[in-house]
Structure formats: structure tokens, C-alpha cells
Scaffold this motif. Structure first.
Motif, PDB file in Angstrom:
ATOM      1  N   ASP A   1       0.844  -1.200   0.000  1.00  0.00           N
ATOM      2  CA  ASP A   1       0.000   0.000   0.000  1.00  0.00           C
ATOM      3  C   ASP A   1       0.880   1.250   0.000  1.00  0.00           C
ATOM      4  O   ASP A   1       1.615   1.506   0.948  1.00  0.00           O
ATOM      5  CB  ASP A   1      -0.903  -0.016   1.228  1.00  0.00           C
TER       6      ASP A   1
ATOM      7  N   ASN B   1       0.095   4.485   0.164  1.00  0.00           N
ATOM      8  CA  ASN B   1      -0.236   5.519   1.152  1.00  0.00           C
ATOM      9  C   ASN B   1       0.325   5.187   2.529  1.00  0.00           C
ATOM     10  O   ASN B   1       0.732   6.086   3.272  1.00  0.00           O
ATOM     11  CB  ASN B   1      -1.754   5.712   1.221  1.00  0.00           C
ATOM     12  N   ASP B   2       0.340   3.899   2.886  1.00  0.00           N
ATOM     13  CA  ASP B   2       0.930   3.510   4.170  1.00  0.00           C
ATOM     14  C   ASP B   2       2.411   3.873   4.206  1.00  0.00           C
ATOM     15  O   ASP B   2       2.924   4.363   5.219  1.00  0.00           O
ATOM     16  CB  ASP B   2       0.761   2.010   4.396  1.00  0.00           C
TER      17      ASP B   2
ATOM     18  N   ASN C   1       2.826   7.564   4.655  1.00  0.00           N
ATOM     19  CA  ASN C   1       2.460   8.014   5.996  1.00  0.00           C
ATOM     20  C   ASN C   1       3.371   7.443   7.075  1.00  0.00           C
ATOM     21  O   ASN C   1       3.180   7.734   8.268  1.00  0.00           O
ATOM     22  CB  ASN C   1       1.004   7.643   6.293  1.00  0.00           C
TER      23      ASN C   1
ATOM     24  N   ILE D   1       3.692   4.382   8.228  1.00  0.00           N
ATOM     25  CA  ILE D   1       3.126   3.357   9.122  1.00  0.00           C
ATOM     26  C   ILE D   1       3.392   1.970   8.547  1.00  0.00           C
ATOM     27  O   ILE D   1       3.702   1.826   7.360  1.00  0.00           O
ATOM     28  CB  ILE D   1       1.614   3.572   9.321  1.00  0.00           C
TER      29      ILE D   1
ATOM     30  N   PRO E   1       3.117  -1.034   6.607  1.00  0.00           N
ATOM     31  CA  PRO E   1       2.274  -1.075   5.415  1.00  0.00           C
ATOM     32  C   PRO E   1       1.532  -2.402   5.234  1.00  0.00           C
ATOM     33  O   PRO E   1       2.035  -3.471   5.567  1.00  0.00           O
ATOM     34  CB  PRO E   1       3.286  -0.880   4.280  1.00  0.00           C
ATOM     35  N   LYS E   2       0.334  -2.299   4.711  1.00  0.00           N
ATOM     36  CA  LYS E   2      -0.395  -3.484   4.251  1.00  0.00           C
ATOM     37  C   LYS E   2       0.301  -3.983   2.982  1.00  0.00           C
ATOM     38  O   LYS E   2       0.726  -3.177   2.157  1.00  0.00           O
ATOM     39  CB  LYS E   2      -1.854  -3.143   3.966  1.00  0.00           C
TER      40      LYS E   2
END
Length: 222
Positions: free
Chosen positions: A92, A94-95, A98, A100, A102-103
Motif C-alpha cells: 500500500d 499511502n501507508d 504516511n 506506518i 504497510p499493508k
């Protein structure tokens, strides 16, 4: 740490830098995302493990929603490794941006595939393309990835091309020692304005020549 096979590119849509590298001591791959468009500022680092295998020659690509890291899995990074298969993770985007955890969605390892190279998208696209070809092949194996993690849809298509051949060592000025060109696997893939551009090594005999030389092959998938 023994680090190898670095990759880096700038993503136009997010205005961030993305990079990857193989750490043979773990073994795993590390990906990193810059905090801004200035690569001299801070980065966030993530580890991606390939089932305990040695992920040789990792390559990365990106689209609007997804980031992909792909590698050739071998049983170890030390000696006499056995090829396990090509493997890639869709992550992902966007993860990552950001900072974080990630998925991600895993595909492979696939022992029938080799050196699947994701494309860097230079313009807006929800589809992330990947390509593979190797070893006197006359086919480009094209992959298209759509959707979001964990529901990525993968479609494949084989495109016939003029047959590739393994390149010989390359001449260099002032010496008879040849540069090692390795083989004819894909080195880079870029999606731009509706076309996929693929670059790789090839053996060819230039016009007016009589010997097979190490050449650059560029393939345009319209």
C-alpha cells in the motif's frame, strides 16, 4: 551488513523518493521513503522479508496506489544457492508515505518465472505494469496489477518479440579485457503516456559489422 543491488527513483505523483537494497546478512530487502522531495532530509525505512530466502536483485516500481518490490528468490545468499522462484510484494503506497507499517500482498515464489521487473509510472495510472523476459526468449511476459491490497487483481499476457540472445562481453577502449554484461534480463521498465518502455541487454550484429556485439535493446509496448 553486506548490502547489494540498490535502486532509487523519484515519484512524480507523491513528490517523494523511493529506494530499495538487499541485505544479504539477514537476508531481506529494505525499502525507504523520503519525508519530502529533498532526498537529503529524513527517510522512513521498512523491511520486507521473502520467506527466509535470499531475494536477489530486487527491483521496485510504483503506480498511483501501489508500490511493488520484486526479486529472484534463492535458497541462500552464501554458496551454491538453489533457485526457488520469482516473488513480489504489492504494498500500500499511502501507508509507506504516511510512515506506518504497510499493508502488503505476497505473490510467489513462482519457479517458472524469473526477474519480473515492475515499472516506474511517470504519469497518473491505477495500473502497475511489470515485465519479464530471459534467456534467448522471443516473448515478453507482461503483468498488469489493479486494485488495492489485499485484493490485487493480476492479469498476464505474452507478447511476441524479435528473439533475444545472450550478449557477449563488451569491448572497452584501451584494453582487451571485456566488461561483464551478464545476460539479457530486463534492467528497467518505465510507463509513460500510455506506453511501456523496457530496457535490457541483447546480443546483436550491427549493420555493416560481422561480429555479435553487446547491445542495448529497447522495447516499446503500445
Amino acid at each position: 551488513d553486506v548490502l547489494s543491488d540498490p535502486k532509487i527513483f523519484f515519484d512524480q505523483s507523491s513528490k517523494r523518493w523511493f529506494t530499495s537494497i538487499l541485505d544479504t546478512t539477514v537476508p531481506d530487502t529494505r525499502i525507504a521513503v523520503s519525508s519530502s522531495d529533498d532526498p537529503t532530509n529524513t527517510w522512513t525505512i521498512f523491511d520486507v522479508k521473502f520467506d527466509g530466502n535470499c531475494p536477489d536483485q530486487p527491483s521496485i516500481g510504483i503506480s498511483d496506489n501501489n508500490f511493488v518490490i520484486s526479486a529472484n528468490d534463492f535458497s541462500n545468499c552464501v554458496s551454491n544457492p538453489t533457485f526457488v522462484g520469482a516473488q513480489y510484494y504489492v504494498i500500500d503506497k499511502n501507508d509507506l508515505l504516511n510512515g506506518i507499517s504497510p499493508k502488503m500482498e505476497k505473490f510467489g515464489p513462482d519457479s517458472s518465472a524469473f526477474s519480473i521487473v515492475p515499472s516506474q509510472s511517470l504519469g497518473p495510472t491505477n495500473t502497475l505494469f511489470m515485465a519479464s523476459t530471459y534467456g534467448n526468449d522471443n516473448v515478453v511476459h507482461l503483468y498488469s496489477l489493479n486494485g488495492t491490497v489485499p485484493n490485487i487483481q493480476v492479469m498476464t499476457k505474452d507478447l511476441v518479440i524479435q528473439t533475444l540472445s545472450m550478449p557477449p562481453g563488451a569491448l572497452q577502449l584501451g584494453t582487451k579485457t571485456l566488461l561483464e554484461t551478464n545476460d539479457d534480463r530486463i534492467q528497467s521498465s518505465v510507463w509513460s503516456d500510455g506506453n511501456l518502455w523496457i530496457g535490457l541487454n541483447d546480443g546483436c550484429t550491427p549493420s555493416g559489422d560481422t561480429e555479435t556485439r553487446s547491445c542495448i535493446r529497447i522495447i516499446d509496448v503500445d
